[in-house]
Write a protein that holds these residues in place. Structure first.
Motif, PDB file in Angstrom:
ATOM      1  N   LEU A 147       0.753  -1.271   0.079  1.00  0.00           N
ATOM      2  CA  LEU A 147      -0.078  -0.037   0.008  1.00  0.00           C
ATOM      3  C   LEU A 147       0.654   1.303   0.011  1.00  0.00           C
ATOM      4  O   LEU A 147       0.413   2.409  -0.260  1.00  0.00           O
ATOM      5  N   LEU A 148       2.129   1.178   0.201  1.00  0.00           N
ATOM      6  CA  LEU A 148       2.810   2.438   0.543  1.00  0.00           C
ATOM      7  C   LEU A 148       3.210   2.885  -1.048  1.00  0.00           C
ATOM      8  O   LEU A 148       3.446   4.075  -1.217  1.00  0.00           O
ATOM      9  N   PRO A 214      -2.429  -2.821  -6.428  1.00  0.00           N
ATOM     10  CA  PRO A 214      -1.746  -3.988  -6.741  1.00  0.00           C
ATOM     11  C   PRO A 214      -0.791  -4.508  -5.799  1.00  0.00           C
ATOM     12  O   PRO A 214       0.055  -3.669  -5.230  1.00  0.00           O
ATOM     13  N   PHE A 215      -0.432  -5.759  -5.489  1.00  0.00           N
ATOM     14  CA  PHE A 215       0.463  -6.245  -4.988  1.00  0.00           C
ATOM     15  C   PHE A 215       1.847  -5.923  -5.361  1.00  0.00           C
ATOM     16  O   PHE A 215       2.051  -6.162  -6.586  1.00  0.00           O
ATOM     17  N   VAL A 216       2.746  -5.630  -4.554  1.00  0.00           N
ATOM     18  CA  VAL A 216       3.794  -5.042  -5.119  1.00  0.00           C
ATOM     19  C   VAL A 216       5.048  -5.875  -3.888  1.00  0.00           C
ATOM     20  O   VAL A 216       5.018  -5.566  -2.727  1.00  0.00           O
ATOM     21  N   PRO A 217       6.031  -6.910  -4.422  1.00  0.00           N
ATOM     22  CA  PRO A 217       6.609  -7.575  -3.641  1.00  0.00           C
ATOM     23  C   PRO A 217       7.772  -6.759  -2.973  1.00  0.00           C
ATOM     24  O   PRO A 217       8.188  -5.970  -3.519  1.00  0.00           O
ATOM     25  N   LEU A 218       8.245  -6.990  -1.645  1.00  0.00           N
ATOM     26  CA  LEU A 218       9.366  -6.355  -1.148  1.00  0.00           C
ATOM     27  C   LEU A 218      10.324  -6.628  -1.997  1.00  0.00           C
ATOM     28  O   LEU A 218      10.720  -7.791  -2.343  1.00  0.00           O
ATOM     29  N   GLU A 219      11.378  -5.753  -2.000  1.00  0.00           N
ATOM     30  CA  GLU A 219      12.774  -5.924  -2.845  1.00  0.00           C
ATOM     31  C   GLU A 219      13.973  -6.679  -2.052  1.00  0.00           C
ATOM     32  O   GLU A 219      14.463  -5.570  -1.075  1.00  0.00           O
ATOM     33  N   TYR A 359      -1.271 -11.692   0.398  1.00  0.00           N
ATOM     34  CA  TYR A 359      -0.175 -12.464  -0.283  1.00  0.00           C
ATOM     35  C   TYR A 359      -0.563 -13.303  -1.525  1.00  0.00           C
ATOM     36  O   TYR A 359      -1.144 -14.544  -1.023  1.00  0.00           O
ATOM     37  N   PRO A 360      -0.448 -12.901  -2.503  1.00  0.00           N
ATOM     38  CA  PRO A 360      -0.904 -13.604  -3.665  1.00  0.00           C
ATOM     39  C   PRO A 360      -0.377 -15.129  -3.741  1.00  0.00           C
ATOM     40  O   PRO A 360      -0.961 -16.144  -4.394  1.00  0.00           O
ATOM     41  N   SER A 361       1.011 -15.140  -3.347  1.00  0.00           N
ATOM     42  CA  SER A 361       1.741 -16.272  -3.638  1.00  0.00           C
ATOM     43  C   SER A 361       1.510 -17.476  -2.448  1.00  0.00           C
ATOM     44  O   SER A 361       2.127 -18.374  -2.468  1.00  0.00           O
ATOM     45  N   VAL A 362       0.713 -17.092  -1.487  1.00  0.00           N
ATOM     46  CA  VAL A 362       0.616 -18.144  -0.343  1.00  0.00           C
ATOM     47  C   VAL A 362      -0.499 -18.828  -0.591  1.00  0.00           C
ATOM     48  O   VAL A 362      -1.671 -18.321  -0.924  1.00  0.00           O
ATOM     49  N   ARG A 363      -0.525 -20.171  -0.148  1.00  0.00           N
ATOM     50  CA  ARG A 363      -1.765 -21.180   0.022  1.00  0.00           C
ATOM     51  C   ARG A 363      -1.836 -21.738   1.524  1.00  0.00           C
ATOM     52  O   ARG A 363      -0.769 -22.272   1.979  1.00  0.00           O
ATOM     53  N   LEU A 364      -2.992 -21.822   2.029  1.00  0.00           N
ATOM     54  CA  LEU A 364      -3.212 -22.213   3.253  1.00  0.00           C
ATOM     55  C   LEU A 364      -3.473 -23.661   3.320  1.00  0.00           C
ATOM     56  O   LEU A 364      -4.569 -24.090   2.390  1.00  0.00           O
ATOM     57  N   VAL A 365      -3.056 -24.470   4.101  1.00  0.00           N
ATOM     58  CA  VAL A 365      -3.518 -25.918   4.496  1.00  0.00           C
ATOM     59  C   VAL A 365      -3.994 -25.946   6.034  1.00  0.00           C
ATOM     60  O   VAL A 365      -3.113 -25.813   6.619  1.00  0.00           O
ATOM     61  N   ARG A 366      -5.072 -26.154   6.179  1.00  0.00           N
ATOM     62  CA  ARG A 366      -5.736 -26.422   7.485  1.00  0.00           C
ATOM     63  C   ARG A 366      -5.916 -27.775   7.961  1.00  0.00           C
ATOM     64  O   ARG A 366      -6.133 -28.553   7.122  1.00  0.00           O
ATOM     65  N   LYS A 367      -5.613 -27.956   9.078  1.00  0.00           N
ATOM     66  CA  LYS A 367      -5.679 -29.349   9.774  1.00  0.00           C
ATOM     67  C   LYS A 367      -7.000 -29.812   9.571  1.00  0.00           C
ATOM     68  O   LYS A 367      -7.329 -30.775   9.474  1.00  0.00           O
TER      69      LYS A 367
END
Length: 394
Positions: A147-148, A214-219, A359-367
């Motif tokens: 957001l910055l 848009p999502f901007v990854p940290l560098e 975080y578009p690159s993250v996927r969650l796996v729940r117990k």
């Protein structure tokens, strides 16, 4: 309250191998998670008490729509009663429950500082803006970093107060941003308007996904990324997979070390430890299941040098981890990541679904009520899909 130095010292020395838990302890853990919204009302307002109770019941049976409705009602009541604590709690709950922009409105309003002009979303041309977290953990700086960009471009000057370990990442990502350590405090910053990160989200993340900033990854430090990646691949062919398994937070239900056996044994490549603490005992066990494929880089200390830790993560092809700072940092860097979640009602991640908007690159796996071994098999399958054709990466 322990000092930050004493906490870091404890974390560095801790053997964080997860311990097995019995059924009664686990039930208590889940009960604590499901009672997030149970609180005594200082107003004695029956409507508040009713929604709090119904909210808790909805969470317990995973009825997320009903839980969201009660959280929305609590937000309105909190505003009506002038109860900032209730407003914040409703907003934080809505954030987990898919409450859209309303979640940011509530959290931002609960964090406003009296007497300090809060940015109202209007044009920043010719004006200066100062951004701070005000309260919350380190993950706030990672979840909202994207957001910055828009405010840096729009404002005459934009200053952000950050946790010092993240300053290099912020400066590298946004060269025009005035990055200062939090210790200076917003009172020492000369600005026309101020904002917490949720205020930015309120104005830059509307409900319509197409209108979101848009999502901007940290560098990360690209030279260091290449250096670390080369050093890890010198151990043998990739892909490089980062993993972390332990936490100082004893309220978490975590996979036992033995639950990692199938994942490590079935995936190709090298496994790079992202775990803080005394990792020796755990790595000895992992080495038996993936002989010659476990890498521990003692030059990386996330507790004192977050920039080198970021470079390590950026050097990887994928990450699989429990919920921790590393999971958030991997997401902020845009690295493909699988996060393992227990069944507690935790504030860090959505209560349902597998994706994370920040975080578009993250996927969650729940117990999901299963044995951890089953969830770990699912996680291993997701990592295998992610690395796909990843080879040595050179």
């Amino acid at each position: 309250m322990p000092s930050r130095r004493s906490i870091l010292k404890k974390a560095k020395a801790a053997d964080l191998r997860p311990q097995a838990v019995d059924g009664s302890w686990l039930r208590k853990l889940l009960d604590r998670g499901r009672t997030f919204f149970r609180r005594p009302s200082r107003h004695g307002d029956q409507s508040v008490e009713r929604h709090l109770e119904l909210m808790a019941r909805s969470v317990e049976r995973c009825d997320w729509q009903a839980a969201r409705d009660h959280a929305l009602a609590l937000g309105l009541l909190g505003e009506k009663l002038g109860d900032r604590g209730l407003v914040k709690k409703a907003g934080r709950g809505l954030r987990r429950l898919g409450g859209g922009n309303r979640a940011w409105q509530l959290i931002a309003s609960s964090k406003q500082v009296p007497g300090r002009p809060e940015w109202d979303g209007n044009d920043l041309a010719g004006r200066s803006l100062a951004v701070e977290r005000r309260e919350g953990d380190l993950a706030i700086f990672l979840q909202f970093a994207s957001l910055l960009g828009p405010v840096v471009a729009a404002a005459d000057r934009c200053t952000v107060l950050v946790e010092p370990r993240l300053a290099p990442l912020y400066r590298r990502t946004y060269p025009a941003l005035d990055v200062r350590p939090e210790a200076e405090g917003a009172a020492a910053v000369d600005a026309d308007v101020f904002a917490c990160f949720e205020t930015l989200a309120r104005h830059l993340w509307p409900d319509e996904p197409t209108a979101r900033a848009p999502f901007v990854p940290l560098e990360p430090d690209r030279r260091l990324v290449a250096e670390l990646r080369g050093a890890y691949l010198a151990h043998g062919p990739g892909p490089l997979i980062g993993f972390a398994w332990g936490s100082l937070n004893k309220s978490k239900d975590l996979p036992a070390l033995d639950d990692w056996r199938a994942l490590l044994g079935n995936l190709p490549g090298r496994f790079v430890s992202m775990q803080y603490g005394d990792v020796g005992p755990a790595l000895s066990e992992f080495e038996r299941w993936a002989p010659g494929r476990i890498i521990h880089d003692a030059s990386v200390d996330q507790l004192s040098d977050m920039d080198r830790f970021a470079a390590q993560i950026a050097a990887l092809d994928a990450v699989v981890t429990i919920s921790n700072t590393g999971a958030n940092l991997a997401g902020a860097l845009g690295v493909p990541t699988v996060v393992l979640l227990d069944d507690g009602f935790r504030l860090s991640w959505p209560a349902f679904g597998e994706t994370v908007a920040t975080y578009p690159s993250v996927r969650l796996v729940r117990k999901g009520g299963r044995a951890w071994a089953s969830a770990m098999r699912e996680a291993g399958g997701r990592v295998a899909q992610t690395i796909g054709g990843a080879g040595d990466g050179s």
